[in-house]
Scaffold this motif. Sequence first.
Motif, mmCIF file in Angstrom:
data_model
loop_
_atom_site.group_PDB
_atom_site.id
_atom_site.type_symbol
_atom_site.label_atom_id
_atom_site.label_comp_id
_atom_site.label_asym_id
_atom_site.label_seq_id
_atom_site.Cartn_x
_atom_site.Cartn_y
_atom_site.Cartn_z
ATOM 1 N N SER A 89 5.042 -7.510 -5.959
ATOM 2 C CA SER A 89 6.426 -7.606 -5.476
ATOM 3 C C SER A 89 6.706 -6.613 -4.356
ATOM 4 O O SER A 89 7.838 -6.502 -3.918
ATOM 5 C CB SER A 89 7.384 -7.344 -6.626
ATOM 6 O OG SER A 89 7.293 -5.988 -7.025
ATOM 7 N N ALA B 167 7.574 -3.808 -4.313
ATOM 8 C CA ALA B 167 8.343 -2.706 -4.897
ATOM 9 C C ALA B 167 8.832 -1.737 -3.831
ATOM 10 O O ALA B 167 8.725 -0.529 -3.979
ATOM 11 C CB ALA B 167 7.518 -1.977 -5.959
ATOM 12 N N ILE B 168 9.392 -2.282 -2.766
ATOM 13 C CA ILE B 168 10.035 -1.434 -1.752
ATOM 14 C C ILE B 168 11.418 -1.067 -2.281
ATOM 15 O O ILE B 168 12.173 -1.944 -2.682
ATOM 16 C CB ILE B 168 10.169 -2.200 -0.411
ATOM 17 C CG1 ILE B 168 8.783 -2.558 0.122
ATOM 18 C CG2 ILE B 168 10.941 -1.379 0.608
ATOM 19 C CD1 ILE B 168 7.918 -1.371 0.418
ATOM 20 N N TRP B 169 11.723 0.231 -2.299
ATOM 21 C CA TRP B 169 13.011 0.654 -2.868
ATOM 22 C C TRP B 169 14.160 0.253 -1.963
ATOM 23 O O TRP B 169 14.244 0.691 -0.815
ATOM 24 C CB TRP B 169 12.985 2.162 -3.105
ATOM 25 C CG TRP B 169 11.953 2.545 -4.096
ATOM 26 C CD1 TRP B 169 11.854 2.103 -5.386
ATOM 27 C CD2 TRP B 169 10.834 3.418 -3.901
ATOM 28 N NE1 TRP B 169 10.751 2.649 -5.986
ATOM 29 C CE2 TRP B 169 10.110 3.459 -5.105
ATOM 30 C CE3 TRP B 169 10.385 4.166 -2.827
ATOM 31 C CZ2 TRP B 169 8.958 4.216 -5.269
ATOM 32 C CZ3 TRP B 169 9.239 4.926 -2.982
ATOM 33 C CH2 TRP B 169 8.531 4.951 -4.190
ATOM 34 N N PRO B 170 15.074 -0.560 -2.503
ATOM 35 C CA PRO B 170 16.124 -1.123 -1.646
ATOM 36 C C PRO B 170 17.165 -0.097 -1.197
ATOM 37 O O PRO B 170 17.901 -0.354 -0.263
ATOM 38 C CB PRO B 170 16.768 -2.192 -2.534
ATOM 39 C CG PRO B 170 16.459 -1.771 -3.929
ATOM 40 C CD PRO B 170 15.142 -1.062 -3.873
ATOM 41 N N HIS B 171 17.237 1.045 -1.889
ATOM 42 C CA HIS B 171 18.271 2.016 -1.522
ATOM 43 C C HIS B 171 17.771 3.036 -0.497
ATOM 44 O O HIS B 171 18.464 3.994 -0.191
ATOM 45 C CB HIS B 171 18.785 2.718 -2.768
ATOM 46 C CG HIS B 171 17.715 3.475 -3.520
ATOM 47 N ND1 HIS B 171 16.637 2.847 -4.093
ATOM 48 C CD2 HIS B 171 17.546 4.782 -3.760
ATOM 49 C CE1 HIS B 171 15.867 3.744 -4.672
ATOM 50 N NE2 HIS B 171 16.393 4.930 -4.482
ATOM 51 N N MET B 172 16.544 2.850 0.008
ATOM 52 C CA MET B 172 16.023 3.785 1.009
ATOM 53 C C MET B 172 15.672 2.998 2.267
ATOM 54 O O MET B 172 15.415 1.801 2.216
ATOM 55 C CB MET B 172 14.734 4.442 0.502
ATOM 56 C CG MET B 172 14.860 5.203 -0.781
ATOM 57 S SD MET B 172 13.247 5.932 -1.197
ATOM 58 C CE MET B 172 13.559 6.487 -2.864
ATOM 59 N N TYR C 294 8.154 8.987 0.537
ATOM 60 C CA TYR C 294 8.318 9.342 -0.884
ATOM 61 C C TYR C 294 7.104 10.030 -1.502
ATOM 62 O O TYR C 294 7.238 11.100 -2.107
ATOM 63 C CB TYR C 294 8.705 8.082 -1.660
ATOM 64 C CG TYR C 294 9.043 8.330 -3.106
ATOM 65 C CD1 TYR C 294 10.354 8.573 -3.494
ATOM 66 C CD2 TYR C 294 8.058 8.327 -4.088
ATOM 67 C CE1 TYR C 294 10.669 8.810 -4.812
ATOM 68 C CE2 TYR C 294 8.367 8.567 -5.411
ATOM 69 C CZ TYR C 294 9.675 8.799 -5.771
ATOM 70 O OH TYR C 294 9.985 9.041 -7.085
ATOM 71 N N ARG D 293 3.055 3.078 2.543
ATOM 72 C CA ARG D 293 3.402 3.989 1.448
ATOM 73 C C ARG D 293 2.178 4.300 0.592
ATOM 74 O O ARG D 293 1.998 5.420 0.119
ATOM 75 C CB ARG D 293 4.506 3.360 0.592
ATOM 76 C CG ARG D 293 4.996 4.269 -0.507
ATOM 77 C CD ARG D 293 6.154 3.648 -1.258
ATOM 78 N NE ARG D 293 5.735 2.477 -2.017
ATOM 79 C CZ ARG D 293 6.577 1.650 -2.619
ATOM 80 N NH1 ARG D 293 7.875 1.843 -2.539
ATOM 81 N NH2 ARG D 293 6.122 0.610 -3.291
#
Lengths: 363, 580
Positions: free
Chosen positions: A91, A93-98, A106, A156
């Motif tokens: 998925s 898993a990219i953080w949507p809030h950053m 990170y 990342r």
Amino acid sequence: MLTVRGLTKSYATADGSFQALKGIDFEIPAGGFYTLLGESGCGKSTTLRCVAGLEEPDGGSISIGGEVVTDTARGLHAPAFERDIGLVFQSYAIWPHMDVFANVAYPLKVARPRLGAPEIKARVLEALRLVGMEDFAGRQATKLSGGQQQRVAFARALVRRPKLLLLDEPLSNLDAKLREQMRFELQELIRRTGVTTLYVTHDQSEALAMSDTVAVMSAGRIVQSGAPREVYGQPDNRTVAHFLGSANFLRGRVIEAGDGLATVVLAEGAVEIRVPSRVALSAGAAVDVIFRPEDVTTHLDPAGGAIECSVERVVFQGGMSEYQLRLGSTLLRTVVHPSVSAQPGDRAWIAIRPERCILFAAG
Amino acid sequence: MAVQAEPATAVPVARRRRRGQLGWVGGIAVTFAALAALYLVMAPLLALLSTAFRGPSDLLPFEPGAHWTVDNLLEVYLGTNLLSTVLPSTAIFVLGSVVVTFFTAFTLAWLVERTDLPWRTTIFTVILFPLLVPGIVMAFAWTLLFAPNAGWVNVALRALLGLEGNGPIDIFSMAGLILCQGIASVPFVFLLLGAAMRTMNPSLEEASSASGARPITTFFRVTLPVLRPGVLAPLILAILVALEQFEMPLIIGFPARINVFSTRLYFDLNPEDELPAYGKAAAVALLFLVAAIALLLVYNHLIRRAERFVTVTGKGYRPTRYALGRWRVPALAFVGFYLLVAALLPAVVLVWTSFAGGSNDVGLDAYRTLLADNRFWPAVRNTFVVAGLSAGLITLIGALLAWQILRLRFPGRAALDVVSFLSIGIPAVITGFAVMILHLTIPIGIYGTVWILVLAYSYRLAVSTRLSRAALIQIHPELEEASIASGGRWLDTIGRVVLPLLAPSLMASFLLLFIVGFREFTIPMILQSQDNWVLSVIMWKLQSDRQTAQAAAVGTMILLFVAPVIFVLRRQLLSRQGDA
């Protein structure tokens, strides 16, 4: 570089327990690209998650770059955040809030000892340049396309310069065209960084195209591993033959065998072929002759030594046509240039390239 | 075992032996949350249970001289009017008010969400208004309006119809009690039903029309059945809420000599001239606790089904609106009448009484007296401190609980899950009583302070666990695993990934719990001492001391505080449902 020994893992389920891994052993040399290939539920992702430290195996040991990270016999299990790995999820898993920069930064920000801000910035930009996303550093993660998210996920995973890169079906969420392009990009990226890679996929063409070594998994075991050509050309058993590309099966009986060759008379069509044999077979033994669609030439006229069939279905696929041919009770698949046109019910004659056939004792 | 495949570099590292992803910080945090849940919810209940089976009744359960007994139960169930009077009145009160609530809330929700009713946004806001006003304020306002002798409406009706004496409306009756409670519960049920109607997939109805069904057929054969899980769950919740109501029964029911479960329990604890009968009160509580938990189990079953329904249909639908046509005027009249009785008249009567209620002069006398009252400012401070602290505390604990229940595997997880939603079913009056017994039995020095109120309010864990859980389900576990695999420790993962993603639902949870705490009356009544009075209790004291104008002044100030909050809340509610 990565050594996995005797990995076992069971899950409790509603009706008892399910053994996901039944003893997994493999090694990846430094810089190697190793692929675990299998259908969903075969244990490939569980293996990867054990290597990552996200799951704790019931038995076995794992060492990364000489560091023992898991050894159940000694009660050792280092959590994922202490392992020198980069991981790309299906998925992403990219953080949507950053934003993109924060996502890639990170791993460096949580690293101990702490890194200075200038160094973090330099390394993040370097990682973004590596994946061709340096112009997107300030972009919000939710405003990225699937392919861009994937590149950020790679940046990342690589920004810490890990010893081991773990890829869990990273291409399966992309559409077909992008998937092909990303496959090449990914190969190029890994070649440039020289990172050791463990790749998990259910897509055999990805596995064959990218890996140094392919390991086919089934029901919690590695059933065969080796270089892609070797595994494709000489499958050890039916499961592997079936899983890597499509395979045709014909029943036959050995007439004579020796010198690594066997003469087999096919049950349907009453044709004799001489095919290579890796196992000792005696005359009269029942065997399965296995061959791939591309190892058959299909004619619409009778040809010498060819087997007569009837055309059951023609599936036009653009660059080629797939023919489904009926031979007695068996359906065979062959590939044909699209200019050849036949109708269901027509007669067809097939010539099998005997040197490409594989023999298994009939099961 | 041949582990060291690369002997030249082989350096076994795992310095400490097997550790999970939690680390010690995470371990302490989740253990704290689990223990807090047990302390806030289970410990008071156990204290209550043991009290019911300990005697004699006027002793605390573990005071010297107390022993195990079933005398309390026998005495209460066979020797008092509990089964003959209190139980039937409670049942009539609960069922009657729920019928009123449901009829009104369903009609309002349907008109606002599914028809072309004009001024929908304004109507939505005004309907929400009483949601934030403490029930005790509403009860007081309605007695000012409908009291048989001097109630405004009665005075006006008598003048209009040329009647003499009292009436014609008597609020101090079972019918009055049912109507008041029924109307008071409307906003909250309206919200739940509205949400269910808004998330309904319109193509289900369109398919019915396309199959040749007329609108009325579609409504009964498709709309209602599809909405059923979304309607039944609020129905059970409304029953639970009605069961725990204390304000209306105290202000309206008591003068009418109607005793329901909550007032009965309160008066057992505060007898006129005897010692409190703990054992008997606990025996009374037991019956209603069992009933409430049974309802809760049904509710939980329904909500699971409703969740499944919603997951299937997804979000972002824009349901078609029915044209009201000639029904527009009756619909507006219905809405207008409701708003008049439920919001506008109570607000007007409170404000007016605060200026003119005490004497014949219109003026600020009531406010002057009130501000000079040395109970007032401490009560304001207590109200905000207790509501704020308990909301913050359980938002945090609830989020941690939801996280561990969803993400970790540990023995007792299912039991913790039950504890985390149990509080929905426990009537506040029982909690107040149970917390009282617990802290009288284990004296840790907070009895009678604001801190016991913070602990008692905090039993409403379920609000926060439910909201956090719903939000966490939306967060893909790989987002957390990506942090761990990037080298993030538990605190990094929680602080940098989970909490930021949960922030909107944590805000909603805090706001909701703050409002609930702000409105709270039952718990601070039972646990009151002169050091922990809150505004709602002060208002009740003023009202029962016949200082009507000052009580109205307190009510007016509460309204002034609540009015702006409504707009914040409305934006939250509307944006959360993607209908801004």
